[in-house]
Write a protein that holds these residues in place. Structure first.
Motif, short mmCIF file in Angstrom:
data_model
loop_
_atom_site.label_atom_id
_atom_site.label_comp_id
_atom_site.label_asym_id
_atom_site.label_seq_id
_atom_site.Cartn_x
_atom_site.Cartn_y
_atom_site.Cartn_z
N PHE A 1 1.81 0.11 -9.73
CA PHE A 1 2.69 0.96 -9.02
C PHE A 1 2.42 2.46 -9.33
CE2 PHE A 1 3.45 -2.76 -7.09
CZ PHE A 1 4.19 -3.54 -7.35
N GLY B 1 5.44 3.02 -4.79
CA GLY B 1 4.43 3.89 -4.70
C GLY B 1 4.74 5.44 -4.55
N LEU C 1 -6.83 9.75 -2.37
CA LEU C 1 -6.08 8.72 -2.09
C LEU C 1 -7.32 7.69 -1.28
CD1 LEU C 1 -3.63 7.23 -1.23
CD2 LEU C 1 -3.63 8.63 0.92
N LEU D 1 -7.77 0.36 -0.77
CA LEU D 1 -8.51 -0.57 -1.47
C LEU D 1 -8.91 -1.99 -0.63
CD1 LEU D 1 -6.96 -0.45 -5.08
CD2 LEU D 1 -8.87 0.82 -4.06
N PHE E 1 -8.03 -3.22 3.55
CA PHE E 1 -8.51 -3.23 5.31
C PHE E 1 -7.74 -2.02 5.84
CE2 PHE E 1 -11.14 -6.60 4.23
CZ PHE E 1 -10.50 -7.57 3.59
N VAL F 1 -3.89 -1.09 1.28
CA VAL F 1 -3.40 -1.16 -0.20
C VAL F 1 -3.89 0.27 -0.63
CG1 VAL F 1 -3.62 -2.01 -2.53
CG2 VAL F 1 -3.82 -3.58 -0.52
N TRP F 2 -2.78 1.49 -0.81
CA TRP F 2 -3.37 2.74 -1.17
C TRP F 2 -3.22 2.74 -2.66
CZ3 TRP F 2 -5.15 5.04 2.61
CH2 TRP F 2 -4.74 4.93 3.90
N HIS F 3 -3.99 3.70 -2.99
CA HIS F 3 -4.08 3.85 -4.64
C HIS F 3 -4.90 5.44 -4.79
CE1 HIS F 3 -5.50 3.33 -8.62
NE2 HIS F 3 -6.85 3.68 -8.42
N TYR F 4 -4.35 6.09 -5.97
CA TYR F 4 -4.89 7.26 -6.09
C TYR F 4 -5.74 7.11 -7.32
CZ TYR F 4 -0.84 9.23 -3.56
OH TYR F 4 -0.01 9.57 -2.66
N PRO G 1 1.52 6.38 3.60
CA PRO G 1 0.80 5.92 2.73
C PRO G 1 1.47 6.08 1.36
CG PRO G 1 -0.87 7.10 3.82
CD PRO G 1 0.49 7.25 4.51
N ALA G 2 1.73 5.12 0.65
CA ALA G 2 2.33 5.41 -0.82
C ALA G 2 1.53 4.71 -1.79
CB ALA G 2 3.63 4.46 -0.81
N GLY G 3 0.55 5.56 -2.61
CA GLY G 3 -0.56 5.07 -3.38
C GLY G 3 0.28 4.21 -4.56
N ALA G 4 -0.18 3.34 -4.76
CA ALA G 4 0.31 2.48 -5.83
C ALA G 4 -0.54 1.64 -6.88
CB ALA G 4 1.43 1.33 -5.15
N ASP G 5 -1.24 0.87 -6.18
CA ASP G 5 -1.99 -0.28 -7.05
C ASP G 5 -3.29 0.37 -7.74
OD1 ASP G 5 -2.03 -3.75 -6.00
OD2 ASP G 5 -3.39 -2.76 -7.62
N GLY G 6 -3.38 -0.05 -8.80
CA GLY G 6 -4.58 0.37 -9.81
C GLY G 6 -5.22 -0.82 -10.20
N GLY H 1 -7.53 -2.47 -9.22
CA GLY H 1 -9.13 -2.86 -8.77
C GLY H 1 -8.88 -3.29 -7.12
N PRO H 2 -10.04 -3.19 -6.62
CA PRO H 2 -10.22 -3.35 -5.15
C PRO H 2 -9.94 -5.04 -5.00
CG PRO H 2 -12.33 -2.97 -5.95
CD PRO H 2 -11.22 -2.75 -7.09
N VAL H 3 -8.83 -5.48 -5.42
CA VAL H 3 -8.52 -6.69 -5.20
C VAL H 3 -8.80 -7.63 -4.02
CG1 VAL H 3 -6.69 -8.53 -5.61
CG2 VAL H 3 -6.56 -6.60 -7.03
N LEU I 1 -10.89 -7.02 -1.70
CA LEU I 1 -12.24 -7.11 -1.03
C LEU I 1 -12.84 -7.84 -1.90
CD1 LEU I 1 -13.35 -3.19 -1.27
CD2 LEU I 1 -13.18 -4.68 0.75
#
Lengths: 325, 101
Positions: free
Chosen positions: A58, A92, A132, A135, A137, A142-145, B77-82, B84-86, B88
């Protein structure tokens, strides 16, 4: 599975995949880059000096910010940035707060033009960008920086720091696929006095004003000067410079900036109002009164403020309180 | 008039107002600046921030950003998950598995 069942399953899977992927298989920026490679750019760039901070679950917000702020000259850590940008109830970090935290570090938070080519130009100018990504659909994002630190035109890839990987290579297509859903959102952190390579006037002016508004007045002064160096008539630049000079105690410089503002933008009531205010502070009450009356004449949403300015000037003029309005 | 919390010097109009005007944003955003900031600060508190932290973080945002956040914090949007493109990968595996059968 029978041949028939396999056929059905295949059709089902293909349809499901097409629906799930939301039809976002068109990658216009990748196509454009391949069709017309950008001119005037080095074939490859890698900003090796951008540090990597590994994120825990997160915390890609604080991690990517730490990378970019440190690269911009403000050493930071995931620990120091988490309280500024991580929102526990959302697990997040919000984009606006990423920009706010950048400003609190004394840097200009500049939203990049939403194009891979702009990203490449900034990388070539030595600036990493936070992007931004989705990851997943569009319907269940699933937002990620991540931080983009380079590109290689010969192999058609970007170099990124993302999650637990200090160095990953993503094709143009893969980056675009992940980046599309955010509207190609990307953030630069600029040291005071520096313009982005791809600076757009209105966006940069607003970004400097936002730094001023967040309290970075000294830094904003430098950046306003840089803005005006390139766009000498910009109203936000002249007006904002006047305000920060005033706040920092340089009344002569404030007056000069507001004069330039009223000369370039004679219809700006706020510029006349603030000029009046500074002139009054400097004891030039007759000129102040004239400027305040001009502000009132122009009306607009700040009319009440202009009226107050005139009142306070008239109260100070010897025998002036009785002058008709 | 509209009392802007960061208008430190009485009489001077703040730069953010001129930005708002230049961007031709809705008058509502200008008028409700103080109210919106308090609103967003309390929404951030409800999401786990202390009152001081919420206030400091809102202070670093522009009027326009605050107006966009008000009432929308749950959906932005709240960027969070690192990791990987789980999803997908999971879908890819699922498709592969179905086709292999």
């Amino acid at each position: 599975m029978t041949k028939e069942a396999r056929g059905h399953a295949g059709f089902f899977v293909a349809t499901a995949a097409a629906l799930l992927l939301g039809g976002c298989m068109s990658l216009p920026q990748t196509e454009a880059l391949r069709a017309t490679p950008p001119t005037g750019l080095p074939p490859r760039v890698e900003l090796e000096r951008v540090p990597f901070f590994q994120q825990d679950d997160f915390l890609c917000g604080p991690a990517t910010l730490a990378m970019v702020l440190t690269a911009a000259g403000k050493p930071s850590s995931v620990e120091s940035l988490t309280p500024l940008v991580y929102l526990p109830g959302r697990h997040g970090s919000l984009q606006a707060e990423m920009m706010g935290a950048t400003r609190r570090a004394g840097l200009v938070a500049y939203p990049l033009a939403p194009h891979m080519e702009a990203l490449m130009r900034e990388l070539a100018a030595g600036r990493p960008a936070i992007v931004l990504l989705n990851l997943s659909f569009r319907l269940a994002p699933v937002w990620h920086y991540a931080v983009v630190v380079g590109y290689d035109q010969d192999i058609g890839k970007f170099i990124v720091r993302s999650g637990r990987k200090p160095r990953d290579e993503w094709s143009y297509a893969f980056l675009e696929f992940l980046w599309k859903d955010s509207g190609y959102w990307a953030l630069l952190a600029l040291p005071p006095g520096e313009l982005p390579a791809t600076a757009r006037e209105a966006e940069f002016a607003a970004a400097v004003a936002a730094l001023e508004q967040a309290g970075g007045r000294r830094e904003a002064r430098e950046s306003y000067r840089a803005l005006l160096g390139r766009w000498p008539q910009n109203l936000i630049g002249l007006f904002g410079l006047g305000n920060v000079e005033y706040t920092l105690g340089d009344l002569a410089a404030a007056e000069s900036a507001f004069r330039r503002a009223t000369a370039a933008h004679p219809q700006s009531g706020p510029a006349w109002n603030n000029l009046a205010h500074v002139l009054a502070q400097r004891g030039r009450l007759a000129e102040a009164e004239a400027a305040a009356r001009k502000a009132i004449e122009l009306g607009g949403p700040t009319l009440a403020e202009a009226n107050k300015t005139l009142e306070s000037i008239l109260a100070r003029r010897p025998g002036g309180a009785a002058t008709s309005r | 008039m509209i009392g802007l919390p960061f208008q430190v010097h009485a009489g001077l109009i703040g730069t953010d107002q001129v930005v708002t005007a230049e961007q031709a944003l809705a008058a509502r955003e200008m008028v409700n600046s103080v109210v919106s900031r308090a609103e967003v600060a309390s929404q951030l508190q409800a999401l786990g921030l202390s009152p001081e932290s919420a206030r400091d973080r809102v202070a670093a945002l522009t009027d326009s950003e605050v107006a966009k956040l008000a009432g929308q914090i749950q959906s932005m949007p709240a960027g969070a998950d690192g990791t990987g493109p789980v999803l997908l990968i999971l879908i890819g595996v699922l498709i592969w598995w179905l086709v292999k059968k």
